[in-house]
Design a protein around this motif. Sequence first.
Motif: not given
Length: 259
Positions: A137-145
């Motif tokens: 779960d660290r994608t462009a859709k949901n960066t979590n950053l």
Amino acid sequence: MNKIDIRTVNVVQYIKPLREGGSMPAIVKADDGFLYVLKFRGAGQGKKALIAELLGGELARAIGLKMPELVFMNLDDTFSKTEPDEEIQDLLKFSVGLNLGLHFLSSAITYDPLVSKIDALTASKVVVLDSIMSNIDRTAKNTNLLDWNNELWVIDNGASFYFHHNWSTYKNHLTRTFPLIKDHVLLDKATQLNEASKQIQAALTEEKIAEIIALIPEEWLQNDTDDLSPAQMRAAYLEYLKAKLAMIDSLVKEAEDAR
């Protein structure tokens, strides 16, 4: 080497839910006067998501990434009794006891790959670490950053270590690479993967990993549905991370090829 010390605080005020998170975390105030993003043990993935959050956060900190302070948070049963929203009421009721909080970074903005700046080594460290802990779960859709004070901060590692949702098959994961790294939001900026892997190997000694695993509260490892004892689970997390570090060259090659 600094010993990791995680503070325990008490929730004194429920401020508001963060509905963009699938597990509906909330902003709360603790008895130390600070605001935290509270991750609930009663949410969908339960205590396992808190374990992944704790391990992922402290591994990130150990390799020199920016990570908000993590605290253990006691939640008592008074909050559910005054909450009008039934969904939140249930969440609060099922989360009485020890939860996990993340220091709230006021005015931080979500990392935007088109706008936010990040150096290649930091991007590479995040990519390699996410490969090691199988963070889906660290994608462009949901960066979590987050972008805070012009620095990249790593948050939300709760989708890592997904092997622990089925302990009977965890050994199958010990030799696997992580093909989903192809979807990682920082992959195109991660041009120093080899250097990142060297620094990660130097930082994550077996002693350091064992110290991080020892932080997991015993009660989070106690589930009626699991085949392993808490001690066996701790040993399995250690075995998993050692196996991934031993095959770090394969993980780096996989990320390079995907890039």
